[in-house]
Design a protein around this motif. Structure first.
Motif, PDB file in Angstrom:
ATOM      1  N   UNK A 186     -18.420 -22.902 -24.012  1.00 55.64           N
ATOM      2  CA  UNK A 186     -19.835 -22.521 -24.066  1.00 55.64           C
ATOM      3  C   UNK A 186     -20.729 -23.712 -23.769  1.00 55.64           C
ATOM      4  N   UNK A 187     -20.402 -24.849 -24.373  1.00 63.30           N
ATOM      5  CA  UNK A 187     -21.214 -26.035 -24.135  1.00 63.30           C
ATOM      6  C   UNK A 187     -21.130 -26.476 -22.680  1.00 63.30           C
ATOM      7  N   UNK A 188     -19.937 -26.441 -22.098  1.00 60.73           N
ATOM      8  CA  UNK A 188     -19.774 -26.846 -20.703  1.00 60.73           C
ATOM      9  C   UNK A 188     -20.536 -25.926 -19.761  1.00 60.73           C
ATOM     10  N   UNK A 189     -20.532 -24.626 -20.048  1.00 63.51           N
ATOM     11  CA  UNK A 189     -21.270 -23.675 -19.217  1.00 63.51           C
ATOM     12  C   UNK A 189     -22.764 -23.972 -19.275  1.00 63.51           C
ATOM     13  N   UNK A 190     -23.273 -24.291 -20.459  1.00 67.74           N
ATOM     14  CA  UNK A 190     -24.692 -24.636 -20.596  1.00 67.74           C
ATOM     15  C   UNK A 190     -25.024 -25.910 -19.819  1.00 67.74           C
ATOM     16  N   UNK A 191     -24.137 -26.898 -19.904  1.00 69.09           N
ATOM     17  CA  UNK A 191     -24.379 -28.142 -19.168  1.00 69.09           C
ATOM     18  C   UNK A 191     -24.382 -27.894 -17.663  1.00 69.09           C
ATOM     19  N   UNK A 192     -23.431 -27.091 -17.183  1.00 68.64           N
ATOM     20  CA  UNK A 192     -23.352 -26.804 -15.751  1.00 68.64           C
ATOM     21  C   UNK A 192     -24.561 -25.981 -15.296  1.00 68.64           C
ATOM     22  N   UNK A 193     -24.962 -24.999 -16.107  1.00 67.81           N
ATOM     23  CA  UNK A 193     -26.124 -24.181 -15.754  1.00 67.81           C
ATOM     24  C   UNK A 193     -27.379 -25.048 -15.658  1.00 67.81           C
ATOM     25  N   UNK A 194     -27.531 -25.971 -16.590  1.00 67.20           N
ATOM     26  CA  UNK A 194     -28.670 -26.887 -16.533  1.00 67.20           C
ATOM     27  C   UNK A 194     -28.597 -27.766 -15.295  1.00 67.20           C
ATOM     28  N   UNK A 195     -27.388 -28.220 -14.965  1.00 60.99           N
ATOM     29  CA  UNK A 195     -27.225 -29.063 -13.791  1.00 60.99           C
ATOM     30  C   UNK A 195     -27.509 -28.326 -12.498  1.00 60.99           C
ATOM     31  N   UNK A 196     -27.074 -27.085 -12.404  1.00 58.56           N
ATOM     32  CA  UNK A 196     -27.282 -26.299 -11.184  1.00 58.56           C
ATOM     33  C   UNK A 196     -28.772 -26.060 -10.945  1.00 58.56           C
ATOM     34  N   UNK A 197     -29.520 -25.789 -12.005  1.00 57.77           N
ATOM     35  CA  UNK A 197     -30.957 -25.540 -11.847  1.00 57.77           C
ATOM     36  C   UNK A 197     -31.721 -26.788 -11.427  1.00 57.77           C
ATOM     37  N   UNK A 198     -31.125 -27.951 -11.618  1.00 55.98           N
ATOM     38  CA  UNK A 198     -31.774 -29.204 -11.217  1.00 55.98           C
ATOM     39  C   UNK A 198     -30.948 -29.945 -10.161  1.00 55.98           C
TER      40      UNK A 198
END
Length: 399
Positions: free
Chosen positions: A294-306
């Motif tokens: 879950x934490x990794x998905x949140x980090x990746x989602x944040x990274x993709x948006x930026x």
């Protein structure tokens, strides 16, 4: 086919040499990278590399010194005087001294036609300590260094040859440390058969494949938000530290040094699974995997948006696709391992592999690495009961 006792001794000696060489290679690679950063004017990156190296080294020396101080006074005799040992640890050479000591003992045992039970048990004692220290060094220094290098590559948009060398050696070193530690734990318990070649290969691969997506997610977040990644790590680390504390660990010889162990375990849990408490581990391992995912998905989602903040030459979509495939493949291999390749699924009676159990009745007066034995019992709670009641059924548990 099981190893003969003498062949097993030679195997252990060769693995010890390779482990020591890998440590020196990793150290040399880090110093090389730091030097290259200085020469290219990237002083902050050099400072970060050296800071991670220094902090991990200090923690490693503390572990080694505390264990040596807690061991019986006559166990390691003859060895360097206490002041010399203290100086070696102060100079950050304690772990290397441990490796040399283990190799000397392994060579001594292998050279003897009929080694004594004490020499065999003492060789196991040293190898277990070295395996634990290698695991701690891996997650306190190698894994953070790998994350830093990947973050630098993502942020700069290019990779130098020495960086790719560091990435490859780090991944292999981390997986090797996990495999070596897992094999070491199994030598502590008489009812636990060793990993075979196929089991070792699959165990090595699924750890490697599951680690890559986690490191990539943290590295991506670090490249985009270098000032916030410290807060992210600290927040999760405190949660994991609380979880470790609530499980009532009792690994170190005194309460103050126990917090050093808990802090180290919390760092390991930030990247990978590590069991510290007695009981069934399947539930805790599943919770931890879901938490990290879950934490990794949140980090990746944040990274993709930026992702537009990254240099245009970075193939981020390919990296993330490979990371996702690695996670699924690693998860599948993990299930395959525990379903078909785990040693408890294919136990063979009267197996000879040259392994000296540290819980055998004959070893009651021999050196016993009780801290690692206790940790092994936490991993395999049923194995202790089977040692007392040999007729008991199949071992339950995971890891």
């Amino acid at each position: 086919m099981p190893w003969s006792p003498r062949a097993a001794l030679l195997r252990d000696l060769v693995l010890g040499v390779l482990g020591t060489a890998a440590f020196l290679l990793d150290l040399g690679t880090d110093l090389w990278a730091a030097g290259q950063y200085v020469l290219s004017g990237r002083y902050l990156w050099a400072v970060l590399v050296l800071a991670l190296l220094g902090l991990a080294s200090v923690a490693l020396q503390l572990f080694s010194w505390v264990w040596l101080s807690a061991d019986p006074a006559d166990l390691h005799a003859p060895q360097a005087p206490g002041r010399c040992l203290a100086l070696l640890h102060l100079l950050q050479l304690g772990y290397l001294y441990r490796c040399v000591q283990g190799l000397q003992q392994g060579l001594l045992v292998w050279q003897q036609e009929a080694p004594s039970e004490f020499d065999l048990a003492y060789a196991d004692f040293l190898s277990l300590d070295i395996s634990m220290l290698r695991l701690f060094e891996t997650f306190l220094e190698t894994t953070p260094q790998l994350t830093l290098v990947l973050a630098i590559i993502l942020q700069s948009g290019q990779a130098e040859y020495y960086q790719w060398v560091g990435v490859c050696t780090s991944f292999v070193g981390i997986s090797w440390a996990l495999l070596d530690y897992h094999r070491a734990l199994r030598t502590c318990l008489p009812s636990k058969p060793l990993l075979g070649l196929a089991s070792s290969a699959v165990y090595f691969l699924w750890n490697l494949l599951l680690l890559w997506p986690r490191v990539l997610a943290v590295a991506l977040f670090s490249a985009l938000f270098p000032y916030y990644v410290a807060l992210h790590f600290l927040g999760l680390w405190l949660v994991l530290l609380l979880w470790v504390w609530l499980q009532g660990t009792d690994f170190m010889p005194d309460p103050s040094s126990e917090w050093l162990y808990r802090a180290t375990v919390a760092t390991i849990l930030y990247f990978s699974w590590f069991n510290v408490a007695e009981g069934h581990t399947r539930g805790r391992a599943t919770i931890h995997l879901a938490f990290l995912l879950s934490d990794s998905v949140l980090l990746v989602a944040t990274g993709v948006t930026h992702s537009t903040w990254l240099p245009s030459g970075i193939p981020l979509q390919i990296w993330l696709s490979v990371g996702g495939i690695c996670f699924l493949l690693g998860l599948a291999l993990r299930l395959v391992y525990y379903r078909w390749l785990h040693p408890s699924r294919r136990r063979e009676p009267d197996q000879v592999d040259g392994v000296r159990s540290l819980l055998s009745p004959e070893g009651c007066q021999l050196p016993q690495n009780r801290r690692v034995v206790q940790l092994a019992q936490n991993f395999y709670p049923k194995a202790r009961d089977e040692a007392v009641l040999p007729g008991k059924g199949k071992v339950n548990g995971i890891l």
